[in-house]
Design a protein around this motif. Sequence first.
Motif, mmCIF file in Angstrom:
data_model
loop_
_atom_site.group_PDB
_atom_site.id
_atom_site.type_symbol
_atom_site.label_atom_id
_atom_site.label_comp_id
_atom_site.label_asym_id
_atom_site.label_seq_id
_atom_site.Cartn_x
_atom_site.Cartn_y
_atom_site.Cartn_z
ATOM 1 N N GLN A 39 0.815 -1.227 0.000
ATOM 2 C CA GLN A 39 0.000 0.000 0.000
ATOM 3 C C GLN A 39 0.849 1.279 0.000
ATOM 4 O O GLN A 39 0.627 2.160 -0.835
ATOM 5 N N PRO A 40 1.843 1.415 0.920
ATOM 6 C CA PRO A 40 2.640 2.649 0.884
ATOM 7 C C PRO A 40 3.439 2.808 -0.408
ATOM 8 O O PRO A 40 3.633 3.930 -0.891
ATOM 9 N N LEU A 41 3.884 1.668 -0.975
ATOM 10 C CA LEU A 41 4.658 1.756 -2.224
ATOM 11 C C LEU A 41 3.765 2.207 -3.369
ATOM 12 O O LEU A 41 4.152 3.043 -4.197
ATOM 13 N N TRP A 101 0.972 3.912 -3.028
ATOM 14 C CA TRP A 101 0.632 5.313 -2.724
ATOM 15 C C TRP A 101 1.772 6.229 -3.206
ATOM 16 O O TRP A 101 1.533 7.268 -3.836
ATOM 17 N N ALA A 102 3.007 5.793 -2.914
ATOM 18 C CA ALA A 102 4.174 6.579 -3.336
ATOM 19 C C ALA A 102 4.219 6.707 -4.857
ATOM 20 O O ALA A 102 4.488 7.784 -5.400
ATOM 21 N N MET A 103 3.922 5.599 -5.556
ATOM 22 C CA MET A 103 3.975 5.631 -7.023
ATOM 23 C C MET A 103 2.866 6.517 -7.584
ATOM 24 O O MET A 103 3.076 7.249 -8.562
ATOM 25 N N ALA A 125 1.533 9.082 -6.064
ATOM 26 C CA ALA A 125 1.933 10.467 -5.769
ATOM 27 C C ALA A 125 2.986 10.931 -6.763
ATOM 28 O O ALA A 125 2.930 12.064 -7.273
ATOM 29 N N TYR A 126 3.927 10.047 -7.049
ATOM 30 C CA TYR A 126 4.987 10.371 -8.011
ATOM 31 C C TYR A 126 4.377 10.649 -9.384
ATOM 32 O O TYR A 126 4.728 11.643 -10.043
ATOM 33 N N HIS A 127 3.475 9.787 -9.822
ATOM 34 C CA HIS A 127 2.841 9.949 -11.122
ATOM 35 C C HIS A 127 2.080 11.272 -11.188
ATOM 36 O O HIS A 127 2.217 12.039 -12.141
ATOM 37 N N LEU A 181 7.723 9.804 -17.816
ATOM 38 C CA LEU A 181 7.530 9.935 -16.370
ATOM 39 C C LEU A 181 8.797 9.628 -15.573
ATOM 40 O O LEU A 181 9.133 10.332 -14.631
ATOM 41 N N ALA A 234 8.210 16.110 -8.753
ATOM 42 C CA ALA A 234 7.541 15.384 -7.661
ATOM 43 C C ALA A 234 8.365 15.479 -6.374
ATOM 44 O O ALA A 234 7.836 15.754 -5.299
ATOM 45 N N LEU A 253 7.090 17.429 -2.859
ATOM 46 C CA LEU A 253 6.907 16.640 -1.626
ATOM 47 C C LEU A 253 7.867 17.092 -0.532
ATOM 48 O O LEU A 253 7.480 17.277 0.622
ATOM 49 N N ALA A 272 4.359 7.221 3.543
ATOM 50 C CA ALA A 272 4.230 7.021 2.096
ATOM 51 C C ALA A 272 4.977 8.122 1.345
ATOM 52 O O ALA A 272 5.572 7.875 0.281
ATOM 53 N N CYS A 308 8.516 7.196 1.078
ATOM 54 C CA CYS A 308 8.700 6.215 -0.011
ATOM 55 C C CYS A 308 8.708 6.933 -1.365
ATOM 56 O O CYS A 308 9.546 6.649 -2.241
ATOM 57 N N ALA A 309 7.775 7.886 -1.528
ATOM 58 C CA ALA A 309 7.707 8.631 -2.798
ATOM 59 C C ALA A 309 8.977 9.448 -3.009
ATOM 60 O O ALA A 309 9.477 9.568 -4.139
ATOM 61 N N SER A 354 11.305 9.048 -6.248
ATOM 62 C CA SER A 354 11.530 10.219 -7.110
ATOM 63 C C SER A 354 12.982 10.687 -7.016
ATOM 64 O O SER A 354 13.558 11.148 -8.010
ATOM 65 N N ILE A 402 7.693 2.421 4.926
ATOM 66 C CA ILE A 402 6.668 1.358 4.860
ATOM 67 C C ILE A 402 6.129 1.033 6.256
ATOM 68 O O ILE A 402 4.915 1.003 6.460
ATOM 69 N N THR A 415 4.017 3.911 7.663
ATOM 70 C CA THR A 415 2.675 4.022 7.080
ATOM 71 C C THR A 415 1.721 3.040 7.756
ATOM 72 O O THR A 415 0.546 3.337 7.955
ATOM 73 N N ILE A 454 -7.257 0.079 6.290
ATOM 74 C CA ILE A 454 -7.343 -1.200 5.573
ATOM 75 C C ILE A 454 -8.299 -2.144 6.316
ATOM 76 O O ILE A 454 -9.162 -2.788 5.713
#
Lengths: 175, 500
Positions: free
Chosen positions: A138-140, A142-144, A146-148, B3, B12, B16, B141, B144-145, B149, B194, B197, B205
Amino acid sequence: MAYTLSFILGMLAIAVTYYSWQRSTPSLGWAALAVFITSVISFSIAAGWEYGVVYGLLLPGVLVWVAIAREQTIRPLKLTQAPVRTISTSGYKMAGHLAHALVVLVGQLLLSTVISVALSRFLPIEQTGQLAVCIIIQPLLWAMLAYHYLGSPAKRKAVMYHSVAAALFGITLVL
Amino acid sequence: MKLFTRQPALNAHSWLGVFLGVFLYLLCLSGTLVVFNQEFERWEQPNIEEFERVSPEAIDTAMARFLAKHPEETEHYHVVLPGSGIPRLVVENDHNAWFADAQGNLLEQERFPWSKMLVKLHYYLHLPMTWGLIFVSAMGAVICALVVSGIFAHKRLVKDAFKLRRGGTVQPGRIDLHNRFGIWAAPFHLIIGITGTYFGIAGVILTLVAQIDYNGDRQAVMDKVFTPEPQLEQTVSTPQIGTALANFEQMNTGHVPLFITVHDVGTPAQFIELYGQMPGKMAYSENYRFDSSGAFLATAGYADGYWGKQLIYSMYRLHFGDFAGLPVKILYFVLGIMLTALCVTGVDIWLAKQANPPRLRRCWAAVVWGSISAIALSALASLWSDVSMYYSFWWLMVAGVAASIVTPYLQPARWQLISGFSSLLLVVAHLMAFTGSALNGAALAINMLLVAYALWTFWRFYQHQKVPEFAAPAAARAGSPAAPRHCAAVVSQNASQAQD
């Protein structure tokens, strides 16, 4: 003893990586990777695989500074004064940032949760396992997302793609 | 525009990192400190007797004395054992907690408002609990982003792998430092992202899965993941905690008892649960369940249960580095400092690209160094008064940022100095409050760390003052770039090299 050996292997992995980098020899890079994997295995034997993998992955982040310190260059100070740029704080710009924040922190939280729950349920494993996988992806995801969204110039299109994907995966949850 | 190329990744990454920079920084700083939470709790009350083992009889004595003092209604009793990471004995209910000595005599009430404030800053950013937890988890998260990035934004990932340019215009050094911290410690950042989060999003969830499969019954999902409580119908009696511990010790499990909880106190369903740490395993504990009389019922099955259950139960230890004693805590602390420095250098790089707007730069310095000062001064206040730690921390933070807006005097170097003085002041106050106890065990280690930090800031300030361009307050008032914090020492070194 086993810990000492593992630690030495970790240092050796960094040393070989550095040596390979310095001489631009990719073959040595593969050797470094092999030593690195050996160090992770060695740590796993010494401390059990759960601790060993963590030690093996995290230690290079600290040990590498010996090589970085060796490689550092110091130049004479050269101060330059560029004209200060005005940072736009217009209402329109601020509203745009807040909209991005809402999309990334709220919208994508929901979308990534729906997608990852649906994805994990496709796995032929027990529900506890599916939940565990879901918690990791899920966090990965979510990160992707957000990046997109933030990297794409067509932000509305990005949100649309994410929503459609979440809707499609969401259908599988209720069917 | 593709991308996974530099520009989209940079867009990105910078949004962030800059827009959420303050939150990320506060979380990383508090998280780095919270690694030593147990040591901070010991530091707050350094005069409490410490010991490695406690007998079941002493636990029964301590609990009896505690119950005589606090007969109020409660759902739980807890006994924190010396093996928990704090070599002390604590007996508590849902409202009060007391330390006891090795014989079971009550010593004094547990009081660590400052550590609690620090933990809650990391868990919730002091926001209302549920929202705070979800917001903080979202930052996981975001980390992670930022890792993803950051990797794609790096133009020459391999070519620059060991590069560190210092001096010059200072900005290349700042960028190199940021990139080296980011790339080499990426596994740590991902683990933190991870697992971080998980704490808030697991609830989301869980709610979704409960809606889909169990008509909204969250407990049903919880029972799937964590072993459900035993269903007991017994005569209500005083829980025999000491007997439960004695029975556990006879089982020779090799697990280290951390703490004991009595659930559903004063009801027929009352049971005793002992949490034992499993050496070599990441899962938080194996839980041994006993009935009110202390007779063993069953384990919860975390030691050898289904892998998914073990993985979920491992998140806490993996996130906080609380699994193999001090060496791992130190490793997490060092990597935590890198993650915190990553936040700082990231915003510094962005500010430099905006040619360092003076007011914004001072505000950022007030957040970075002012928060350290606010944490230290709050701790100082907690030693001498019962002032709310939340108010004192945030009041100091707001005052610092406001002062930075109005006065050009508060340049980053001065903020750094203020944070150093605050730390030193804290050590002096701690020594005055606890005298000899302040030089024992964990308290001594924390005080030495604070002194080392203070000395480091003084040295940085001294180096900074040696460079005339940076020391000149007139230039600072005019908005010229003052010494970048992370390169001040090199700057002065370079200045002297240039003179030679």
